[in-house]
Design a protein around this motif. Structure first.
Motif, mmCIF file in Angstrom:
data_model
loop_
_atom_site.group_PDB
_atom_site.id
_atom_site.type_symbol
_atom_site.label_atom_id
_atom_site.label_comp_id
_atom_site.label_asym_id
_atom_site.label_seq_id
_atom_site.Cartn_x
_atom_site.Cartn_y
_atom_site.Cartn_z
ATOM 1 N N GLY A 144 32.874 34.181 41.144
ATOM 2 C CA GLY A 144 33.335 34.730 42.329
ATOM 3 C C GLY A 144 34.080 36.340 42.443
ATOM 4 N N GLY A 145 34.708 36.918 43.073
ATOM 5 C CA GLY A 145 35.294 37.948 42.964
ATOM 6 C C GLY A 145 34.991 39.028 43.637
ATOM 7 N N SER A 146 35.151 40.375 43.644
ATOM 8 C CA SER A 146 34.719 41.457 44.349
ATOM 9 C C SER A 146 33.378 41.995 43.803
ATOM 10 N N CYS A 147 32.850 41.734 42.702
ATOM 11 C CA CYS A 147 31.794 42.371 42.154
ATOM 12 C C CYS A 147 30.509 41.777 41.937
ATOM 13 N N PHE A 148 30.471 40.609 41.169
ATOM 14 C CA PHE A 148 29.216 39.882 41.089
ATOM 15 C C PHE A 148 28.403 39.604 42.146
ATOM 16 N N PRO A 149 29.287 38.847 43.302
ATOM 17 C CA PRO A 149 28.260 38.191 44.453
ATOM 18 C C PRO A 149 28.033 39.291 45.350
ATOM 19 N N LYS A 150 28.859 40.506 45.469
ATOM 20 C CA LYS A 150 28.351 41.500 46.212
ATOM 21 C C LYS A 150 27.162 42.260 45.600
ATOM 22 N N ASP A 151 27.417 42.721 44.280
ATOM 23 C CA ASP A 151 26.451 43.355 43.597
ATOM 24 C C ASP A 151 25.079 42.755 43.648
ATOM 25 N N CYS A 152 25.043 41.514 43.248
ATOM 26 C CA CYS A 152 23.841 40.635 43.274
ATOM 27 C C CYS A 152 23.032 40.791 44.717
ATOM 28 N N LYS A 153 23.943 40.730 45.738
ATOM 29 C CA LYS A 153 23.137 41.038 46.998
ATOM 30 C C LYS A 153 22.691 42.204 47.293
ATOM 31 N N ALA A 154 23.559 43.145 46.765
ATOM 32 C CA ALA A 154 23.158 44.616 46.987
ATOM 33 C C ALA A 154 21.908 44.719 46.374
ATOM 34 N N LEU A 155 21.786 44.278 45.035
ATOM 35 C CA LEU A 155 20.677 44.571 44.339
ATOM 36 C C LEU A 155 19.572 43.902 44.953
#
Length: 328
Positions: A144-155
Motif C-alpha cells: 500500500g502507501g502513497s507510491c507503489f499503487p500510484k506509480d504502478c497505475k501511472a506506469l
C-alpha cells in the motif's frame, strides 16, 4: 528548473515547452532528479542514497547538479546522468519492480500454504542469490502507501498511451488489490468460517510502520470487510489512529495492544511496528477470549506462539492450531 517529484514520462519536456512559451528569451535548463526516499527514513535516505539519478540534456545543467550533490559525490555515491525521459522512467520502473517482487513472494506464500512449505525459508533461499537479493521478499497482506499503487497505475497508463503493453505490471496491480480482500477471507477462515458476533483485535492500521500514512493501507480493505461480516473490531496503531478514525469511524480504537486484545476472539497483527515484535505473549494469551493470533506479517515464530499456548496462523507457513480450533 529541477523536478524531484515522481511525474509521468514527458513532464520535463512539457515544463520546458511551457517556459519557452511564457518566456521566449529566458535562459534556463530543465532537469529531472527523482527522489528515492522511504517514508519513515527520508533523512537517512537523502544523506546516504543508493544512487543519484539526474536527467538533463545540457552540460550546464549537469554541471550545476553535479556541484549541488558534490558532498554526496565525495562520499562515492553513484551518480547516473541520463536524458530527462530516462530519469523520469527510472523512478517508475524501480517502484514497479519492487511492487512486482512483493507480489511474487506473496503468491509464492499462497503456494507454500497449499504444499506445506515455509515462505520465509523460500525467501531466504532465493534471496541469497545475488541476482535476486533479499530485500522486498517479505510476504504479507499486499503493498500500500502513497507510491507503489500510484506509480504502478501511472506506469501502466503511460504504457497504454505509448501503445506498449505492460502485462506484468497490470497483473501486479490486480493481484495486489485482490490479495487484500483475500486476507479478510483468511481471517474469517481462521476464526472458524465466521466472524459474526465475534470481536477481532487488530494491531497496526498504517500501510507500514514508522508513519501515520493510511493511503492504500491493507487495513482499509480488510477491516470494513470483517465489519460487514459481523465482526466488532478493536484496533490500535502507534501513529495512525487519528487518520484511521476519519476513514473508519465505526471501529473501536484502543490505547495500546493489550487493551485491544482484552476479551477478543482473535488478534490480527496487520502492521509490523517494532513494539508489536515484543508483546508479552503470556499476557496476550490471558487477555484473549480465544487464544488465536493471525499474523499477516510473519513477525513471530510458530513454535514460540505454540509454547505460549496460542493458536497461530501466519502467511505462507503451516498453522499451529489448538485441538479445538483444528477441529473446526
Amino acid at each position: 528548473v529541477v523536478t524531484k517529484s515522481t511525474v509521468p514520462v514527458g513532464t520535463g519536456r512539457e515544463v520546458a515547452a511551457i517556459l519557452r512559451r511564457v518566456c521566449p528569451s529566458g535562459d534556463f535548463d530543465v532537469a529531472s532528479n527523482p527522489e528515492f526516499l522511504r517514508e519513515g527514513s527520508a533523512i537517512e535516505d537523502f544523506m546516504r542514497p543508493d544512487r543519484v539519478v539526474i536527467g538533463a540534456d545540457g552540460d550546464r545543467a549537469r554541471e550545476v547538479m553535479r556541484q549541488l550533490y558534490r558532498p554526496l559525490y565525495l562520499s562515492e555515491t553513484p551518480m547516473l546522468f541520463t536524458d530527462i525521459e530516462t530519469a523520469e522512467l527510472i523512478k517508475y520502473a524501480a517502484n514497479a519492480f519492487l511492487a512486482t517482487k512483493i507480489t511474487f513472494i506473496n503468491e509464492i506464500a499462497d503456494l507454500c500454504e497449499r504444499v506445506g512449505a515455509d515462505v520465509q525459508d523460500v525467501a531466504s533461499g532465493i534471496g541469497l542469490d545475488g541476482r535476486i537479493g533479499r530485500k522486498f521478499l517479505h510476504a504479507g497482506p499486499g503493498f500500500g502507501g502513497s507510491c507503489f499503487p500510484k506509480d504502478c497505475k501511472a506506469l501502466v497508463r503511460t504504457a497504454r498511451e505509448a501503445a506498449a503493453d505492460l502485462a506484468i505490471v497490470e497483473t501486479v496491480v490486480q493481484v495486489n488489490e485482490a490479495r487484500k480482500t483475500r486476507m479478510a477471507d483468511k481471517i474469517i477462515a481462521a476464526c472458524g468460517g465466521t466472524v459474526a458476533s465475534k470481536t477481532i483485535a487488530v494491531l497496526g492500521l498504517t500501510f507500514k510502520p514508522n508513519t501515520d500514512d493510511m493511503r492504500d493501507s491493507p487495513s482499509l480493505a480488510i477491516l470494513p470487510r470483517l465489519a460487514a461480516a459481523g465482526a466488532a473490531i478493536r484496533a490500535f496503531d502507534p501513529a495512525g489512529i487519528d487518520e484511521a478514525r476519519n476513514l473508519m469511524p465505526d471501529l473501536v480504537y484502543c490505547d495500546d495492544a493489550y487493551e485491544a486484545a482484552e476479551g477478543a476472539d482473535a488478534l490480527v497483527l496487520l502492521t509490523e511496528w517494532n513494539e508489536f515484535r515484543a508483546l508479552d505473549l503470556a499476557r496476550i494469551e490471558r487477555l484473549l477470549a480465544e487464544p488465536l493470533v493471525i499474523d499477516l506479517r510473519n513477525v513471530y515464530r510458530p513454535a514460540e506462539m505454540a509454547a505460549a499456548g496460542l493458536s497461530y496462523v501466519s502467511i505462507g507457513r503451516p498453522p499451529r492450531l489448538s485441538p479445538a480450533l483444528a477441529s473446526q
